[in-house]
Design a protein around this motif. Structure first.
Motif, short mmCIF file in Angstrom:
data_model
loop_
_atom_site.label_atom_id
_atom_site.label_comp_id
_atom_site.label_asym_id
_atom_site.label_seq_id
_atom_site.Cartn_x
_atom_site.Cartn_y
_atom_site.Cartn_z
N ALA A 165 0.85 -1.19 0.00
CA ALA A 165 0.00 0.00 0.00
C ALA A 165 0.88 1.24 0.00
O ALA A 165 1.99 1.23 0.55
CB ALA A 165 -0.92 0.01 1.21
N LEU A 166 0.37 2.30 -0.60
CA LEU A 166 1.08 3.57 -0.68
C LEU A 166 0.49 4.55 0.33
O LEU A 166 -0.69 4.91 0.24
CB LEU A 166 0.97 4.16 -2.09
CG LEU A 166 1.76 3.44 -3.18
CD1 LEU A 166 1.18 3.77 -4.54
CD2 LEU A 166 3.21 3.85 -3.13
N GLY A 182 2.28 4.22 -8.58
CA GLY A 182 2.37 3.17 -7.57
C GLY A 182 1.79 1.85 -8.06
O GLY A 182 2.37 0.78 -7.85
N ASP A 183 0.63 1.89 -8.74
CA ASP A 183 0.03 0.66 -9.24
C ASP A 183 0.91 0.05 -10.33
O ASP A 183 1.06 -1.18 -10.41
CB ASP A 183 -1.38 0.93 -9.78
CG ASP A 183 -2.39 1.12 -8.66
OD1 ASP A 183 -2.47 0.25 -7.78
OD2 ASP A 183 -3.09 2.14 -8.66
N LEU A 226 18.44 -8.79 1.91
CA LEU A 226 18.59 -8.66 0.46
C LEU A 226 17.36 -7.99 -0.16
O LEU A 226 17.49 -7.17 -1.09
CB LEU A 226 18.80 -10.04 -0.15
CG LEU A 226 19.02 -10.10 -1.67
CD1 LEU A 226 20.26 -9.31 -2.07
CD2 LEU A 226 19.13 -11.55 -2.14
N GLY A 227 16.18 -8.31 0.35
CA GLY A 227 14.97 -7.69 -0.15
C GLY A 227 14.96 -6.19 0.08
O GLY A 227 14.57 -5.41 -0.80
N PHE A 228 15.41 -5.74 1.27
CA PHE A 228 15.48 -4.31 1.54
C PHE A 228 16.53 -3.63 0.67
O PHE A 228 16.34 -2.49 0.23
CB PHE A 228 15.78 -4.08 3.02
CG PHE A 228 14.57 -4.15 3.91
CD1 PHE A 228 13.68 -3.09 3.99
CD2 PHE A 228 14.29 -5.30 4.64
CE1 PHE A 228 12.55 -3.16 4.79
CE2 PHE A 228 13.17 -5.38 5.44
CZ PHE A 228 12.29 -4.31 5.52
N TRP A 229 17.64 -4.32 0.41
CA TRP A 229 18.66 -3.75 -0.49
C TRP A 229 18.09 -3.58 -1.89
O TRP A 229 18.30 -2.54 -2.54
CB TRP A 229 19.89 -4.66 -0.52
CG TRP A 229 20.96 -4.13 -1.42
CD1 TRP A 229 21.92 -3.21 -1.12
CD2 TRP A 229 21.17 -4.47 -2.80
NE1 TRP A 229 22.72 -2.96 -2.22
CE2 TRP A 229 22.28 -3.72 -3.26
CE3 TRP A 229 20.53 -5.35 -3.68
CZ2 TRP A 229 22.77 -3.83 -4.56
CZ3 TRP A 229 21.01 -5.45 -4.98
CH2 TRP A 229 22.11 -4.71 -5.41
N ASN A 265 7.62 5.66 -0.97
CA ASN A 265 6.66 5.35 0.11
C ASN A 265 5.90 4.05 -0.13
O ASN A 265 4.92 3.78 0.54
CB ASN A 265 5.68 6.52 0.28
CG ASN A 265 4.85 6.76 -0.95
OD1 ASN A 265 5.29 6.49 -2.07
ND2 ASN A 265 3.65 7.28 -0.77
N LEU A 266 6.35 3.25 -1.11
CA LEU A 266 5.82 1.89 -1.24
C LEU A 266 6.75 0.96 -0.46
O LEU A 266 7.81 0.57 -0.93
CB LEU A 266 5.76 1.47 -2.72
CG LEU A 266 5.26 0.04 -3.00
CD1 LEU A 266 3.88 -0.18 -2.41
CD2 LEU A 266 5.27 -0.25 -4.49
N HIS A 267 6.36 0.66 0.75
CA HIS A 267 7.22 -0.10 1.65
C HIS A 267 7.02 -1.60 1.46
O HIS A 267 5.93 -2.06 1.09
CB HIS A 267 6.94 0.29 3.10
CG HIS A 267 7.18 1.74 3.38
ND1 HIS A 267 8.43 2.31 3.34
CD2 HIS A 267 6.30 2.76 3.67
CE1 HIS A 267 8.34 3.60 3.60
NE2 HIS A 267 7.06 3.90 3.80
N LEU A 268 8.09 -2.35 1.72
CA LEU A 268 8.01 -3.80 1.58
C LEU A 268 7.03 -4.39 2.59
O LEU A 268 6.96 -3.96 3.73
CB LEU A 268 9.39 -4.42 1.81
CG LEU A 268 10.43 -4.27 0.69
CD1 LEU A 268 11.72 -4.94 1.11
CD2 LEU A 268 9.92 -4.84 -0.62
N VAL A 269 6.28 -5.38 2.12
CA VAL A 269 5.38 -6.11 3.01
C VAL A 269 6.17 -7.24 3.66
O VAL A 269 6.78 -8.07 2.98
CB VAL A 269 4.20 -6.69 2.22
CG1 VAL A 269 3.34 -7.58 3.12
CG2 VAL A 269 3.36 -5.56 1.63
N LEU A 270 6.20 -7.24 4.98
CA LEU A 270 6.92 -8.27 5.73
C LEU A 270 5.92 -9.27 6.30
O LEU A 270 5.02 -8.91 7.05
CB LEU A 270 7.72 -7.66 6.86
CG LEU A 270 8.97 -6.86 6.47
CD1 LEU A 270 9.63 -6.27 7.71
CD2 LEU A 270 9.96 -7.75 5.74
N SER A 271 6.07 -10.51 5.90
CA SER A 271 5.23 -11.58 6.42
C SER A 271 6.04 -12.86 6.42
O SER A 271 7.09 -12.95 5.77
CB SER A 271 3.97 -11.74 5.56
OG SER A 271 4.27 -12.47 4.40
#
Length: 784
Positions: free
Chosen positions: A47-48, A228-229, A308-311, A325-331
Motif C-alpha cells: 500500500a502507498l 504506484g500501481d 537482500l529484499g530491503f537492499w 513510500n511503497l514499503h516492503l510487506v513483511l510476512s
C-alpha cells in the motif's frame, strides 16, 4: 531408521568441509527466493501511504482504472481492470454537490500539474496536507508563489516565467517538491478548464458521487502516486520472474553440488554397501543429511533474504522503478516458501544423486568406487535427450514472441533449458573432449591430460556451473544491449532533425529562430487497446516529413491529422488492422478515442508502436512537456529555447538498469556456484595431491596440473556457454527485432569470459595452496 539418522549426523560432523559447499548453495538459494517472494508479496499487497493528501480524510477523484466487462461464456461475465498511466480528472462542479452532502463541513478542490522540477497546486488546496505558512503570505497575484521548506531563493521559474516567492511553508514532503500558485494562475497552468484532479472532503463521512470514487486510508496514496500501481505490477512480474529463475537455477546448482559431494564419497558409500547397508538405508542417510543441511541453510538464508529484499528495494527506488513510500510487506510467507523450497530441492537432489550408488550390489560396490563406468545411466540419457528436445521447442517458440514482456521469461527459461541439457549430458561431452589428443606443456600438462581422461565425472560436474554462469550472464547482459541497440539504431535512422530540445523547451521560441524550417513537438505516453498497454508517441503533423522518418511501408504520414493514428508493423499485426481501418483505443487518462489508421511503419522500437496526434494527447497526460525535433536553425541559438539532447535521446530506457540489478543476483548466484563447486572439487583431492608429492612431483607441477585442468574445463564451458547464449539471443533477437544477429559488445563478452576464467582459476588455486601446505604423509594419514 534411528541408526541411519544417527549416522547422518555423524557424517555431517566429520565431513564439515564436504557439506560446506551444499550449505552455501542452499543458503544463497533461500536468500534469493525470500527476497523475490518479498517483492512479489509487496506487489500483491503493498500500500502507498499518502503524503500530499494525508490531511484530508476523504479524497474524491476519478476512477484510476480502465474497466471492461468480459464475457466468460455460458452467460457469465467478469470485470477486468487495468491501472491508468495518467490521472483521470473530474468536473469541478462536483464540489458543490459534495458540500451539500449530510455531515460534510468543508470541501477543497485541487489541481496538480508539473511546475519546473516540482508539482504545482492552487493555494486553496494547502489544507489537504495541511501546509501552513512559516513566513510570508499566501499568493494573491499571477506572478506570486509560495514554496515548501526545501526551496531556497527569492524567485521560482516555471513554463518560461519567473515568479516571486512571497511565502514559505513549515512543511516539505519527502517524495515531491511543492509550489503553490494563486487559484486563477494554477487553473491556467493546469490547462484543464472546468476540471480538477481531486476534491478533499472534511470530515470523514460516507459520500457517493456519480462519475468519481471516494478514497480513504491508504487508498488516497494510490490517487496521489499514480505510478504506484504500475510499480506494484512491475514488482509482481519481476518478483515472479526472478523467483522462478532463481528457483530453477538453485535446483540446478543444488543437484550438481550434491552429485559432486556424493561422487566424492563413493568409497565411503561402497563400504557401507559392502557391510550390508541396504539401498533404502543409504538413501535415508543421504536424505537425512540433506534435510539437516537444508534446514540450517534455509533458516539462515531466509533471514539474509530479508536484508537482500530491503537492499533491492533501495536500488529500485533509486532507479525510479518504485516510489519511496511503497514499503516492503513483511510476512512469514516468503521465508516459509524459501525454507520449503530449499528443503525440498536438497532432499530431491540427494535422493536423485544417490539413486545409482544405492542400487549397486555389495560385491560390486568397491569396484564401482574405484573405477568410473563409461557411458550414462539410461534414465539420465533419456532425460537429457528429452530436455534437449524441449530446448529446441522453446527456442522455436522464442522466435515467435515479439514483445519484451512475453519474451523475457521465455528467454531465461530457454537458456536454463539448454544448460540443463548440457548438465545431464555433461559426462558424454567431457568424455568426447578428453578423447582429443590435447596436452599442455611440461609434467603438469601430462598429469592434467591423464587426470581429465580418468576423471570425466569430476570434469562434468565442473562444466555445469561454469557453462551456467557464462550462458546466464551473456543472456542477461546482451538481451538488453540487443534491444537497446535496435531502438537506438531505429531512432538514429529515423530522426532527420539536426537538433533535439529536451522537456520544457518552448516550441514558439524555437520556431522564431532564424533558419528553422520545421519544429515537431513529441510526447511519450502509453495507450490501451483491449486493455493491453502499448508505448506510443504523439507528434504535431506540420513539417513532420522534415524532422522524422518512421519508415512508412503502407499509407502516408502526409494524410496524418487530428483523427489519425499511425501504427508499427507489429502493432498492425497485433490489432489486425490496415490503412484506412478504424482503431478504438483508450488514452492514458481513460479517455476513449476512435482513430483512422493513416500509415504503417517499421521503426516501432525507436518511436513507439503507435503514433498519435499531439493535439489530442497533450490534453490527456499529466506532463504535457515533451521534446522538440527542430530542422534547421543554429544550435547555439536554439539552446536558448531549451536544453539540447542527442538525436537518439528519446529512445533510451531506464528499464535496462532495473533488469540488470534484478537479474544480476542470478549472475552472482551462478558465480558463487562456480567458486563453490571448484573449491569442493579441489579440496577433495588433497589425498591425491599428497600422493603426487610423495612420488616426487613438485608443488609447482601439482599447481600447474590443476591450473591446466581448470583451463581445460573453462575452455569447454566457454564454448558451451557461448553456444547456449548465442542460440538464445539469436532467437530472442529474431522475434523482437526481426534480426537474427544480436548486439554483443566484443569488450563486454571478453570481460565476461575473463571474469569467469579468473574466478575459476582463483577458486582452484586458493584451496590447492592451502592443501599443499600440509605435509604429504600427514595429509594421507589424516584422511580417508
Amino acid at each position: 531408521m534411528e541408526a541411519m539418522i544417527s549416522l547422518a549426523w555423524k557424517t555431517l560432523r566429520h565431513r564439515k568441509a564436504g557439506f560446506a559447499g551444499a550449505f552455501v548453495a542452499l543458503f544463497c538459494a533461500a536468500a534469493l527466493v525470500t527476497a523475490c517472494g518479498m517483492l512479489l508479496e509487496t506487489g500483491l499487497r503493498g500500500a502507498l501511504a499518502p503524503e500530499r493528501y494525508a490531511g484530508a480524510p476523504v479524497i474524491v477523484a476519478g476512477d484510476q482504472f480502465e474497466r471492461r466487462v468480459v464475457d466468460k461464456g455460458e452467460g457469465e461475465t467478469k470485470v477486468k481492470a487495468k491501472a491508468l498511466s495518467e490521472l483521470r480528472w473530474i468536473p469541478e462542479n462536483l464540489a458543490a454537490g459534495l458540500a451539500a452532502a449530510p455531515g460534510v463541513e468543508k470541501v477543497v478542490t485541487e489541481v496538480t500539474f508539473p511546475a519546473g522540477d516540482a508539482l504545482g497546486h492552487g493555494w486553496e488546496s494547502a489544507a489537504l496536507t495541511p501546509f501552513t505558512l512559516k513566513s510570508g503570505r499566501a499568493p494573491e497575484k499571477a506572478g506570486e508563489v509560495v514554496v515548501d521548506a526545501s526551496f531556497r531563493g527569492e524567485s521560482f521559474t516555471a513554463s518560461g516565467r519567473t515568479y516571486r516567492v512571497v511565502g514559505v511553508t513549515h512543511q516539505a514532503l519527502p517524495s515531491q517538491r511543492t509550489v503553490f500558485f494563486s487559484t486563477a494562475e494554477a487553473r491556467r497552468l493546469a490547462g484543464r478548464p472546468g476540471l480538477v484532479s481531486a476534491i478533499g472532503v472534511f470530515p470523514q463521512v460516507p459520500v457517493t458521487v456519480k462519475g468519481a470514487i471516494a478514497y480513504t486510508g491508504d487508498e488516497r496514496g494510490a490517487v496521489e502516486f499514480r505510478d504506484g500501481d504500475n510499480a506494484r505490477i512491475k514488482l509482481i512480474s519481476m518478483g515472479g520472474a526472478m523467483g522462478g529463475t532463481s528457483l530453477l537455477v538453485a535446483i540446478l546448482v543444488v543437484v550438481g553440488t550434491f552429485a559432486l559431494s556424493i561422487q566424492q564419497r563413493q568409497r565411503e558409500l561402497a563400504l557401507l554397501r559392502a557391510v550390508a547397508a541396504t539401498p533404502r538405508q543409504i538413501r535415508r542417510m543421504l536424505g537425512g543429511e540433506a534435510l539437516a543441511v537444508s534446514a540450517m541453510a534455509g533458516v539462515l538464508g531466509a533471514g539474509a533474504g530479508i536484508m537482500l529484499g530491503f537492499w533491492l528495494r533501495g536500488r529500485f527506488v533509486a532507479l525510479g522503478a518504485m516510489p519511496d513510500n511503497l514499503h516492503l510487506v513483511l510476512s512469514p510467507f516468503p521465508m516459509a516458501a524459501a525454507l520449503l523450497a530449499t528443503v525440498a530441492a536438497a532432499w530431491a537432489a540427494a535422493r536423485v544423486s544417490a539413486r545409482r550408488t544405492s542400487k549397486i550390489r555389495p560385491v560390486e560396490a568397491l569396484g564401482e568406487a574405484a573405477l568410473e563406468k563409461p557411458g550414462l545411466p539410461v534414465g539420465r540419457l533419456i532425460a537429457g535427450l528429452v530436455v534437449l528436445a524441449g530446448s529446441v521447442v522453446l527456442t522455436i517458440l522464442l522466435t515467435t514472441l515479439d514483445t519484451e514482456a512475453a519474451a523475457g521469461p521465455v528467454t531465461m527459461l530457454t537458456a536454463l533449458a539448454w544448460t540443463l541439457a548440457v548438465s545431464l549430458l555433461a559426462p558424454l561431452i567431457a568424455r568426447a573432449v578428453t578423447a582429443l589428443p590435447l596436452r599442455g606443456p611440461g609434467a603438469g600438462g601430462y598429469l592434467a591430460a591423464r587426470n581429465l581422461r580418468a576423471g570425466t565425472k569430476r570434469m562434468s560436474s565442473v562444466i555445469t556451473p561454469l557453462s551456467l554462469m557464462i550462458a546466464m550472464t551473456c543472456t542477461i547482459l546482451f538481451v538488453q544491449t540487443t534491444l537497446g541497440a535496435a531502438a537506438h539504431d531505429q531512432a538514429v535512422a529515423g530522426v532527420k532533425a539536426e537538433t533535439v530540445l529536451g522537456p520544457g523547451a518552448s516550441a514558439t521560441a524555437a520556431r522564431e529562430v532564424p533558419g528553422v524550417r520545421a519544429v515537431t513537438e513529441v510526447l511519450r505516453t502509453s495507450v490501451r487497446v483491449d486493455l493491453e498497454r502499448y508505448g506510443a508517441q504523439a507528434v504535431t503533423p506540420r513539417g513532420l516529413d522534415q524532422t522524422m522518418d518512421l519508415g512508412v511501408v503502407a499509407g502516408s504520414m502526409a494524410s496524418f491529422g487530428e483523427k489519425s493514428v499511425a501504427l508499427s508493423t507489429k502493432a498492425a499485426g497485433w490489432f489486425g488492422v490496415a490503412v484506412g481501418d478504424r482503431l478504438a483505443l483508450t488514452l492514458g487518462d481513460g479517455t476513449p478515442a476512435e482513430l483512422t489508421v493513416a500509415a504503417v511503419y517499421t521503426r516501432g522500437m525507436g518511436f513507439g508502436e503507435l503514433t498519435l496526434p499531439h493535439a489530442l494527447v497533450s490534453k490527456h497526460v499529466d506532463d504535457p512537456r515533451g521534446t522538440l525535433l527542430v530542422a534547421g536553425g543554429d544550435r547555439a541559438a536554439l539552446s536558448e529555447a531549451g536544453p539540447l539532447l542527442s538525436p537518439a535521446g528519446n529512445s533510451s530506457s531506464g528499464g535496462a538498469a532495473v533488469n540488470y540489478v534484478a537479474m544480476g543476483l542470478i549472475i552472482a548466484f551462478c558465480a558463487i556456484a562456480v567458486v563453490n563447486t571448484l573449491a569442493m572439487s579441489t579440496s577433495a583431492r588433497s589425498r591425491e595431491m599428497a600422493l603426487l608429492r610423495l612420488v616426487g612431483t613438485t608443488r609447482r607441477q601439482v599447481l600447474g596440473m590443476l591450473r591446466q585442468e581448470t583451463a581445460g574445463a573453462v575452455l569447454v564451458s566457454v564454448v558451451l556457454g557461448t553456444l547456449i547464449s548465442a542460440i538464445t539471443l539469436s532467437a530472442a533477437s529474431l522475434g523482437m527485432t526481426g534480426s537474427l544477429m544480436p548486439s554483443v559488445p566484443p569488450l563486454g563478452y571478453l570481460g565476461v569470459i575473463a571474469g569467469v576464467a579468473a574466478l575459476a582459476l582463483a577458486a582452484t588455486a586458493i584451496p590447492a595452496r592451502l592443501a599443499l601446505r600440509e605435509h604429504p604423509a600427514e595429509a594421507i594419514g589424516g584422511r580417508e
